[in-house]
Write a protein that holds these residues in place. Sequence first.
Motif, PDB file in Angstrom:
ATOM      1  N   LYS A 267       0.848  -1.181   0.000  1.00  0.00           N
ATOM      2  CA  LYS A 267       0.000   0.000   0.000  1.00  0.00           C
ATOM      3  C   LYS A 267       0.885   1.232   0.000  1.00  0.00           C
ATOM      4  O   LYS A 267       1.871   1.318   0.719  1.00  0.00           O
ATOM      5  N   ASN A 268       0.532   2.200  -0.797  1.00  0.00           N
ATOM      6  CA  ASN A 268       1.297   3.433  -0.895  1.00  0.00           C
ATOM      7  C   ASN A 268       0.480   4.563  -0.293  1.00  0.00           C
ATOM      8  O   ASN A 268      -0.544   4.943  -0.831  1.00  0.00           O
ATOM      9  N   ASN A 269       0.967   5.076   0.840  1.00  0.00           N
ATOM     10  CA  ASN A 269       0.235   6.137   1.531  1.00  0.00           C
ATOM     11  C   ASN A 269       0.800   7.518   1.233  1.00  0.00           C
ATOM     12  O   ASN A 269       0.387   8.500   1.850  1.00  0.00           O
ATOM     13  N   GLN A 270       1.762   7.616   0.302  1.00  0.00           N
ATOM     14  CA  GLN A 270       2.338   8.906  -0.029  1.00  0.00           C
ATOM     15  C   GLN A 270       1.319   9.754  -0.796  1.00  0.00           C
ATOM     16  O   GLN A 270       0.557   9.246  -1.619  1.00  0.00           O
ATOM     17  N   PRO A 271       1.294  11.063  -0.555  1.00  0.00           N
ATOM     18  CA  PRO A 271       0.343  11.923  -1.280  1.00  0.00           C
ATOM     19  C   PRO A 271       0.760  12.105  -2.729  1.00  0.00           C
ATOM     20  O   PRO A 271       1.932  11.980  -3.084  1.00  0.00           O
ATOM     21  N   THR A 272      -0.206  12.400  -3.584  1.00  0.00           N
ATOM     22  CA  THR A 272       0.058  12.735  -4.975  1.00  0.00           C
ATOM     23  C   THR A 272       0.375  14.225  -5.062  1.00  0.00           C
ATOM     24  O   THR A 272      -0.413  15.063  -4.628  1.00  0.00           O
ATOM     25  N   ILE A 273       1.547  14.555  -5.607  1.00  0.00           N
ATOM     26  CA  ILE A 273       2.022  15.948  -5.635  1.00  0.00           C
ATOM     27  C   ILE A 273       1.693  16.523  -7.010  1.00  0.00           C
ATOM     28  O   ILE A 273       2.471  16.407  -7.969  1.00  0.00           O
ATOM     29  N   PHE A 274       0.537  17.160  -7.087  1.00  0.00           N
ATOM     30  CA  PHE A 274       0.013  17.562  -8.387  1.00  0.00           C
ATOM     31  C   PHE A 274       0.802  18.699  -9.021  1.00  0.00           C
ATOM     32  O   PHE A 274       0.895  18.771 -10.254  1.00  0.00           O
TER      33      PHE A 274
ATOM     34  N   SER B 235       7.634  11.733 -12.360  1.00  0.00           N
ATOM     35  CA  SER B 235       6.208  11.420 -12.296  1.00  0.00           C
ATOM     36  C   SER B 235       5.934  10.302 -11.303  1.00  0.00           C
ATOM     37  O   SER B 235       4.990  10.364 -10.511  1.00  0.00           O
ATOM     38  N   HIS B 236       6.773   9.277 -11.327  1.00  0.00           N
ATOM     39  CA  HIS B 236       6.608   8.147 -10.402  1.00  0.00           C
ATOM     40  C   HIS B 236       6.794   8.589  -8.954  1.00  0.00           C
ATOM     41  O   HIS B 236       6.041   8.176  -8.064  1.00  0.00           O
ATOM     42  N   MET B 237       7.784   9.445  -8.712  1.00  0.00           N
ATOM     43  CA  MET B 237       8.065   9.917  -7.350  1.00  0.00           C
ATOM     44  C   MET B 237       6.923  10.778  -6.814  1.00  0.00           C
ATOM     45  O   MET B 237       6.660  10.785  -5.611  1.00  0.00           O
ATOM     46  N   ALA B 238       6.244  11.513  -7.713  1.00  0.00           N
ATOM     47  CA  ALA B 238       5.168  12.412  -7.283  1.00  0.00           C
ATOM     48  C   ALA B 238       3.796  11.746  -7.303  1.00  0.00           C
ATOM     49  O   ALA B 238       2.808  12.367  -6.917  1.00  0.00           O
ATOM     50  N   ALA B 239       3.728  10.485  -7.737  1.00  0.00           N
ATOM     51  CA  ALA B 239       2.434   9.841  -7.992  1.00  0.00           C
ATOM     52  C   ALA B 239       1.673   9.458  -6.735  1.00  0.00           C
ATOM     53  O   ALA B 239       0.437   9.461  -6.740  1.00  0.00           O
ATOM     54  N   GLY B 240       2.370   9.124  -5.671  1.00  0.00           N
ATOM     55  CA  GLY B 240       1.673   8.555  -4.519  1.00  0.00           C
ATOM     56  C   GLY B 240       1.052   7.227  -4.901  1.00  0.00           C
ATOM     57  O   GLY B 240       1.695   6.371  -5.518  1.00  0.00           O
ATOM     58  N   SER B 241      -0.219   7.045  -4.569  1.00  0.00           N
ATOM     59  CA  SER B 241      -0.918   5.793  -4.873  1.00  0.00           C
ATOM     60  C   SER B 241      -1.610   5.820  -6.231  1.00  0.00           C
ATOM     61  O   SER B 241      -2.182   4.821  -6.654  1.00  0.00           O
ATOM     62  N   ARG B 242      -1.550   6.930  -6.955  1.00  0.00           N
ATOM     63  CA  ARG B 242      -2.322   7.088  -8.204  1.00  0.00           C
ATOM     64  C   ARG B 242      -1.374   7.071  -9.402  1.00  0.00           C
ATOM     65  O   ARG B 242      -1.199   8.049 -10.113  1.00  0.00           O
ATOM     66  N   ARG B 243      -0.777   5.916  -9.620  1.00  0.00           N
ATOM     67  CA  ARG B 243       0.282   5.803 -10.625  1.00  0.00           C
ATOM     68  C   ARG B 243      -0.257   5.951 -12.044  1.00  0.00           C
ATOM     69  O   ARG B 243       0.393   6.555 -12.904  1.00  0.00           O
ATOM     70  N   GLY B 244      -1.409   5.369 -12.316  1.00  0.00           N
ATOM     71  CA  GLY B 244      -1.988   5.502 -13.649  1.00  0.00           C
ATOM     72  C   GLY B 244      -2.319   6.947 -13.974  1.00  0.00           C
ATOM     73  O   GLY B 244      -2.001   7.448 -15.057  1.00  0.00           O
TER      74      GLY B 244
ATOM     75  N   ALA C 102      -1.028   9.636 -12.550  1.00  0.00           N
ATOM     76  CA  ALA C 102       0.204  10.418 -12.610  1.00  0.00           C
ATOM     77  C   ALA C 102       0.899  10.258 -13.955  1.00  0.00           C
ATOM     78  O   ALA C 102       1.348  11.229 -14.569  1.00  0.00           O
ATOM     79  N   GLN C 103       0.985   9.015 -14.428  1.00  0.00           N
ATOM     80  CA  GLN C 103       1.650   8.784 -15.715  1.00  0.00           C
ATOM     81  C   GLN C 103       0.850   9.402 -16.854  1.00  0.00           C
ATOM     82  O   GLN C 103       1.418   9.900 -17.832  1.00  0.00           O
ATOM     83  N   SER C 104      -0.486   9.422 -16.721  1.00  0.00           N
ATOM     84  CA  SER C 104      -1.311  10.053 -17.742  1.00  0.00           C
ATOM     85  C   SER C 104      -1.098  11.563 -17.776  1.00  0.00           C
ATOM     86  O   SER C 104      -1.017  12.160 -18.851  1.00  0.00           O
TER      87      SER C 104
ATOM     88  N   PHE D 164      -4.760  10.977 -21.670  1.00  0.00           N
ATOM     89  CA  PHE D 164      -5.167  11.427 -20.331  1.00  0.00           C
ATOM     90  C   PHE D 164      -6.206  10.486 -19.716  1.00  0.00           C
ATOM     91  O   PHE D 164      -6.139  10.162 -18.537  1.00  0.00           O
ATOM     92  N   LEU D 165      -7.169  10.035 -20.519  1.00  0.00           N
ATOM     93  CA  LEU D 165      -8.233   9.188 -19.996  1.00  0.00           C
ATOM     94  C   LEU D 165      -7.740   7.784 -19.670  1.00  0.00           C
ATOM     95  O   LEU D 165      -8.259   7.129 -18.759  1.00  0.00           O
ATOM     96  N   GLY D 166      -6.737   7.313 -20.404  1.00  0.00           N
ATOM     97  CA  GLY D 166      -6.296   5.934 -20.240  1.00  0.00           C
ATOM     98  C   GLY D 166      -5.774   5.616 -18.854  1.00  0.00           C
ATOM     99  O   GLY D 166      -6.050   4.532 -18.317  1.00  0.00           O
ATOM    100  N   GLY D 167      -5.019   6.534 -18.255  1.00  0.00           N
ATOM    101  CA  GLY D 167      -4.436   6.273 -16.931  1.00  0.00           C
ATOM    102  C   GLY D 167      -5.467   6.060 -15.844  1.00  0.00           C
ATOM    103  O   GLY D 167      -5.459   5.028 -15.162  1.00  0.00           O
TER     104      GLY D 167
END
Length: 406
Positions: A9-16, A130-139, A141-143, A275-278
């Motif tokens: 589980k990744n509890n890191q925040p997503t850094i938008f 992007s991976h470092m800033a993604a938190g738990s929302r990797r798809g 973030a990559q999108s 954008f939608l794919g992630g």
Amino acid sequence: MKLQPRPEKNNQPTIFWILIAISLVHLFNDSIQSVIPAIFPILKQSMNLSFAQIGMISFAINFTASIMQPVVGWFSDKRPTPAILPIGMGFTFTGMLLLAYAADYSSVLIAVIFVGLGSAAFHPEGSRVSHMAAGSRRGLAQSIFQVGGNAGQSLAPMLTMWIFIPLGQFGAIWFTGVAAAGIALQMVIARWYGRTLIRNQHQKKTNTRTMNPDVRQKVMYALIVLILLVFVRSWYASSVSNYYSFYLMEVFHLSVHDSQIYIFMFLAAGAVGTFLGGPLSDRFGKRNMIFASMICAAPLALLLPYANLFWTGVLLAFIGLVIFSSFSVTVVYAQMLIPGKIGTVSGLITGLAFGMGGLGSLILGNWMDSIGITSVMQMCSFLPLLGILTYLLPSDQKLKQWSSPV
């Protein structure tokens, strides 16, 4: 093969703000890169180039990026270096300056190689940020990261219309300003990147594991299948983005200006699909999204060479939307296949997308000189059918089992 275990589980925040910043730089980078196909009609006329020579220019930039991206990714996995980001954009700046003043075919090749080197330096490190800033929302973030690049690529037809038709080749000089803005923004991102690396080193655990030989073999098999899918998608996308304007000019007798509108529709819809794919892959699964993208695009691609002008525009938009929806998902899926090797994997997959697109341009250009553009476009329409190979990829759940600590 030593791998970092995948956390449950990744509890890191997503850094938008970082994701938006790196996406903006991606837009700068790929809009500059899109200058190369945008200027093809101008170069073909002014330098009297053949389709094969046009293909070689495309091959030069894409092959350079293809070869160097995995190398940069491997190096950054061993020794993360934030300074690579602004340095890479410096190569791009140099390439645009050389292109504006290129007097012959050889000079153009040298200029685009510099642009390719800049792109190679940016993409693996950009994907790592992007991976470092993604938190738990990797798809997602990559999108966000990839949509900047696809939006930049979609500008190529507009650049032809707005800059290169009125200004000619020298219009490339304006993109040195875009590169300079990219360097400034990259310096801000690099400072965040460096601070985050230091913080993560303090928190890092030295827990590693050895991958089971049977699992390693399955991973390599899945990676080969994924590479084949990238190959297919890149060849098809290259056939449309680099050559379909010539097809429209020959079959429907459109002007250079009007033909670019149709290519813009394909690439702009592709940016939306990226954008939608992630987020969709976060919800429905990475493999499922890749499968749906390829299979749904196949019947539309088969219809395209036989459509009238109106339906050509409609089909190009829908094909772009669907086939590019798996663009960012492919990178995340590869990172799940080989966790802990973010730079190497990202460089390999995005590098292959560039390299295969460039190789496709070279081969397709030679075929068009030999058998005609219409026949080649009809042949390319069958490529998305090979998306059925996605069925051979392991499910997301299986990847989690493979990468879980034992």
